[in-house]
Design a protein around this motif. Structure first.
Motif, PDB file in Angstrom:
ATOM      1  N   GLU B 199      -6.211 -17.538  -4.906  1.00  0.00           N
ATOM      2  CA  GLU B 199      -5.255 -16.812  -4.094  1.00  0.00           C
ATOM      3  C   GLU B 199      -5.317 -15.385  -4.594  1.00  0.00           C
ATOM      4  OE1 GLU B 199      -0.739 -17.500  -3.287  1.00  0.00           O
ATOM      5  OE2 GLU B 199      -1.859 -19.386  -3.163  1.00  0.00           O
ATOM      6  N   PHE B 200      -5.618 -14.458  -3.699  1.00  0.00           N
ATOM      7  CA  PHE B 200      -5.675 -13.064  -4.115  1.00  0.00           C
ATOM      8  C   PHE B 200      -4.289 -12.448  -3.995  1.00  0.00           C
ATOM      9  CE2 PHE B 200     -10.083 -13.963  -3.460  1.00  0.00           C
ATOM     10  CZ  PHE B 200     -10.732 -13.177  -4.397  1.00  0.00           C
ATOM     11  N   ASP B 201      -3.892 -11.734  -5.032  1.00  0.00           N
ATOM     12  CA  ASP B 201      -2.622 -11.035  -5.050  1.00  0.00           C
ATOM     13  C   ASP B 201      -2.863  -9.675  -4.383  1.00  0.00           C
ATOM     14  OD1 ASP B 201      -0.147 -10.084  -5.628  1.00  0.00           O
ATOM     15  OD2 ASP B 201      -0.364 -10.160  -7.812  1.00  0.00           O
ATOM     16  N   GLU B 202      -2.260  -9.485  -3.207  1.00  0.00           N
ATOM     17  CA  GLU B 202      -2.481  -8.247  -2.434  1.00  0.00           C
ATOM     18  C   GLU B 202      -1.429  -7.212  -2.805  1.00  0.00           C
ATOM     19  OE1 GLU B 202      -3.253  -8.963   1.784  1.00  0.00           O
ATOM     20  OE2 GLU B 202      -2.153  -7.132   2.272  1.00  0.00           O
ATOM     21  N   ARG B 203      -1.861  -6.017  -3.202  1.00  0.00           N
ATOM     22  CA  ARG B 203      -0.921  -4.948  -3.585  1.00  0.00           C
ATOM     23  C   ARG B 203      -1.299  -3.641  -2.899  1.00  0.00           C
ATOM     24  NH1 ARG B 203       0.293  -6.064 -10.040  1.00  0.00           N
ATOM     25  NH2 ARG B 203       0.510  -8.336  -9.825  1.00  0.00           N
ATOM     26  N   HIS B 204      -0.463  -2.657  -3.031  1.00  0.00           N
ATOM     27  CA  HIS B 204      -0.762  -1.329  -2.483  1.00  0.00           C
ATOM     28  C   HIS B 204      -0.784  -0.320  -3.626  1.00  0.00           C
ATOM     29  CE1 HIS B 204       0.428  -3.430   1.202  1.00  0.00           C
ATOM     30  NE2 HIS B 204      -0.321  -2.543   1.835  1.00  0.00           N
ATOM     31  N   ASP B 205      -1.780   0.550  -3.638  1.00  0.00           N
ATOM     32  CA  ASP B 205      -1.868   1.562  -4.687  1.00  0.00           C
ATOM     33  C   ASP B 205      -0.891   2.704  -4.370  1.00  0.00           C
ATOM     34  OD1 ASP B 205      -3.039   3.346  -2.881  1.00  0.00           O
ATOM     35  OD2 ASP B 205      -5.077   3.033  -3.603  1.00  0.00           O
ATOM     36  N   PRO B 206      -0.734   3.676  -5.281  1.00  0.00           N
ATOM     37  CA  PRO B 206       0.237   4.769  -5.033  1.00  0.00           C
ATOM     38  C   PRO B 206      -0.079   5.583  -3.775  1.00  0.00           C
ATOM     39  CG  PRO B 206      -0.413   4.720  -7.338  1.00  0.00           C
ATOM     40  CD  PRO B 206      -1.317   3.766  -6.622  1.00  0.00           C
ATOM     41  N   HIS B 207      -1.303   5.441  -3.224  1.00  0.00           N
ATOM     42  CA  HIS B 207      -1.670   6.157  -2.002  1.00  0.00           C
ATOM     43  C   HIS B 207      -1.534   5.270  -0.765  1.00  0.00           C
ATOM     44  CE1 HIS B 207      -3.095   8.971  -4.940  1.00  0.00           C
ATOM     45  NE2 HIS B 207      -3.867   8.021  -5.452  1.00  0.00           N
ATOM     46  N   GLY B 208      -0.954   4.096  -0.950  1.00  0.00           N
ATOM     47  CA  GLY B 208      -0.692   3.214   0.187  1.00  0.00           C
ATOM     48  C   GLY B 208      -1.852   2.332   0.589  1.00  0.00           C
ATOM     49  N   LYS B 209      -2.939   2.402  -0.169  1.00  0.00           N
ATOM     50  CA  LYS B 209      -4.115   1.591   0.183  1.00  0.00           C
ATOM     51  C   LYS B 209      -4.073   0.227  -0.514  1.00  0.00           C
ATOM     52  CE  LYS B 209      -7.334   5.241   1.413  1.00  0.00           C
ATOM     53  NZ  LYS B 209      -8.479   6.036   0.990  1.00  0.00           N
ATOM     54  N   LYS B 210      -4.569  -0.787   0.213  1.00  0.00           N
ATOM     55  CA  LYS B 210      -4.538  -2.150  -0.320  1.00  0.00           C
ATOM     56  C   LYS B 210      -5.565  -2.379  -1.429  1.00  0.00           C
ATOM     57  CE  LYS B 210      -3.260  -4.678   3.872  1.00  0.00           C
ATOM     58  NZ  LYS B 210      -3.822  -5.536   4.932  1.00  0.00           N
ATOM     59  N   TYR B 211      -5.209  -3.217  -2.396  1.00  0.00           N
ATOM     60  CA  TYR B 211      -6.193  -3.750  -3.332  1.00  0.00           C
ATOM     61  C   TYR B 211      -5.814  -5.182  -3.664  1.00  0.00           C
ATOM     62  CZ  TYR B 211      -2.905  -2.485  -7.136  1.00  0.00           C
ATOM     63  OH  TYR B 211      -1.815  -2.362  -7.961  1.00  0.00           O
ATOM     64  N   TYR B 212      -6.759  -5.927  -4.254  1.00  0.00           N
ATOM     65  CA  TYR B 212      -6.590  -7.366  -4.446  1.00  0.00           C
ATOM     66  C   TYR B 212      -6.936  -7.775  -5.870  1.00  0.00           C
ATOM     67  CZ  TYR B 212      -7.008  -7.125   0.643  1.00  0.00           C
ATOM     68  OH  TYR B 212      -6.837  -6.798   1.966  1.00  0.00           O
ATOM     69  N   TRP B 213      -6.072  -8.603  -6.472  1.00  0.00           N
ATOM     70  CA  TRP B 213      -6.368  -9.200  -7.778  1.00  0.00           C
ATOM     71  C   TRP B 213      -6.713 -10.668  -7.580  1.00  0.00           C
ATOM     72  CZ3 TRP B 213      -7.112  -6.676 -12.175  1.00  0.00           C
ATOM     73  CH2 TRP B 213      -6.498  -5.421 -12.379  1.00  0.00           C
ATOM     74  N   LEU B 214      -7.798 -11.088  -8.211  1.00  0.00           N
ATOM     75  CA  LEU B 214      -8.166 -12.505  -8.172  1.00  0.00           C
ATOM     76  C   LEU B 214      -7.213 -13.312  -9.053  1.00  0.00           C
ATOM     77  CD1 LEU B 214     -10.148 -14.812  -7.468  1.00  0.00           C
ATOM     78  CD2 LEU B 214     -11.575 -14.061  -9.368  1.00  0.00           C
ATOM     79  N   THR B 215      -6.572 -14.311  -8.473  1.00  0.00           N
ATOM     80  CA  THR B 215      -5.779 -15.265  -9.258  1.00  0.00           C
ATOM     81  C   THR B 215      -6.144 -16.647  -8.735  1.00  0.00           C
ATOM     82  OG1 THR B 215      -3.917 -15.422  -7.721  1.00  0.00           O
ATOM     83  CG2 THR B 215      -3.837 -13.633  -9.339  1.00  0.00           C
ATOM     84  N   GLY B 216      -5.681 -17.688  -9.361  1.00  0.00           N
ATOM     85  CA  GLY B 216      -5.997 -19.006  -8.824  1.00  0.00           C
ATOM     86  C   GLY B 216      -5.645 -20.111  -9.787  1.00  0.00           C
ATOM     87  N   ASP B 217      -5.497 -21.299  -9.256  1.00  0.00           N
ATOM     88  CA  ASP B 217      -5.189 -22.470 -10.077  1.00  0.00           C
ATOM     89  C   ASP B 217      -6.431 -23.329 -10.245  1.00  0.00           C
ATOM     90  OD1 ASP B 217      -2.483 -21.894 -10.400  1.00  0.00           O
ATOM     91  OD2 ASP B 217      -2.066 -22.632  -8.375  1.00  0.00           O
TER      92      ASP B 217
END
Lengths: 262, 262
Positions: B199-217
């Protein structure tokens, strides 16, 4: 605008390791057009030789790009394996019916399967229970002729979409770099025992410090006629089914007898 | 000064993927001290999750470092697989008698073998006809307790140096993170069928652009008592022999019958 999915239309995920703007991935997209709803998620830069690398210490970026007429496409900052994971979780929100990787510019037969980003993307799909195929043409040129690759990729994908072999099916398909008229069709093979004899080219930078370039010769130790190397030399398209269970069962039996450490 | 090699003393190449300054590689060096001439060639920074990546588009750097008393050691800018290739060609100028990788900070059992830099280094050695072992402790901490790992690593390496199983022998050894007194010894196993549900953790950087962290069980689908996951849960040290022939022979037979495309 991207084409909406028709009822019961299979979803075809396409990725590669040469990067989303490489001619090889365009050839693959063109070859399967009409067979289902195509979605492309591929690296934003070349990722050759990345093996089964994943990005764990950094975040990933992914952006939609309009590179293929009428097809949803996304470029991703990660490895080919990252692309497959992200595509399933964040683009498709489901498993595609098949995952295709390539067409790679250059061979991925025999031991190359281990180093190949193209094949690692396919293997990752297969771990996820998505049948997959990695395609590679034995021509590194950016101007390579993909005519034969396109013809046989389409025939193979049509066949696979109509036949359920195994949810973990993963095929390593290599295409000889010969004119289409000389291709003799598909041949199911085993991975040849071959390897690279490495020799690093040692140089000195302008500051006098050493650096090394990886070079090496490919050597095939496998003289069998059932290998991918033999098939390719004889103008067959080699098809090797690949698995992710790396257990060496023959050695396991031997070790169970002799390796006793309590 | 590095110790000169005694006559008939085996050469032990040591590498890892956490980087040459990690406590795990120090534990491995200490565990086999006295069993042969040790040479360390390891990455100059963490390379976890690099799989079987190699460096083909950039040159490599390699420098001697004085990190281990009386032992030749080199840090390399490349991946774990690069380290093995460079060590054989430019440091040892011959094949070592055995290649050890680790001790990894964290597990490499079951499907992790595919993503692991530790195991890819070992597998690369095995492709080169160098028997190899990758060691991993089920504890990510930099302060992990390697007492049990050291004891059993030494016993295993002593055994292997005295017994020629196969020039391509490659063992994936995982050690449970329990006090040494609870370890039940080595158990030869197969790779469990397990995988990560990403499950990728979807976030927004300080400029409003999306980025994704790999997580998972991590999910184990394999209920067998002959797997590495079972062994580790029951305080055994799991030993899985690993091979680089990825051919899926069962599927190969099926495809030979049904996949006919000329």
């Amino acid at each position: 605008m991207a084409k909406a999915k028709k009822k019961d239309e299979p979803i075809i995920l396409i990725t590669n390791d040469d990067g989303i703007s490489s001619p090889g991935i365009r050839a693959l997209v063109e070859s399967v057009t009409g067979l289902g709803k195509i979605v492309v998620v591929a690296p934003d830069k070349p990722q050759s030789g990345m093996g089964h690398a994943i990005t764990i210490g950094h975040p990933l970026r992914m952006h939609p790009v309009h590179l293929f007429e009428g097809i949803d496409a996304y470029q991703c900052s990660g490895t080919p394996v990252d692309c497959v994971k992200l595509a399933v979780d964040k683009v498709l929100h489901r498993k595609p019916d098949i995952c295709l990787s390539g067409v790679n510019h250059g061979p991925n037969h025999s031991i190359n399967v281990i180093y190949s980003g193209t094949m690692s993307a396919a293997l990752e799909a297969s771990i996820e229970s998505i049948p997959s195929v990695g395609f590679s043409l034995l021509d590194y040129s950016i101007e390579a002729d993909f005519t034969g690759s396109k013809k046989y990729a389409r025939l193979l994908v049509e066949h696979l979409l109509n036949k359920a072999y195994d949810k973990h099916l993963c095929l390593n398909v290599n295409i000889p770099a010969v004119p289409e008229s000389l291709l003799k069709g598909l041949k199911v093979c085993k991975q040849a025992y071959a390897k690279y004899e490495e020799e690093f080219d040692e140089r000195h930078d302008p500051h006098g410090k050493k650096y090394y370039w990886l070079t090496g010769d490919f050597i095939n130790f496998d003289k069998g006629k059932d290998t991918d190397v033999w098939a390719l030399k004889n103008n067959y398209i080699s098809v090797v089914p690949v698995q992710f269970d790396l257990t060496h069962y023959v050695l396991k039996e031997k070790l169970e007898k002799y390796l006793i450490i309590k």
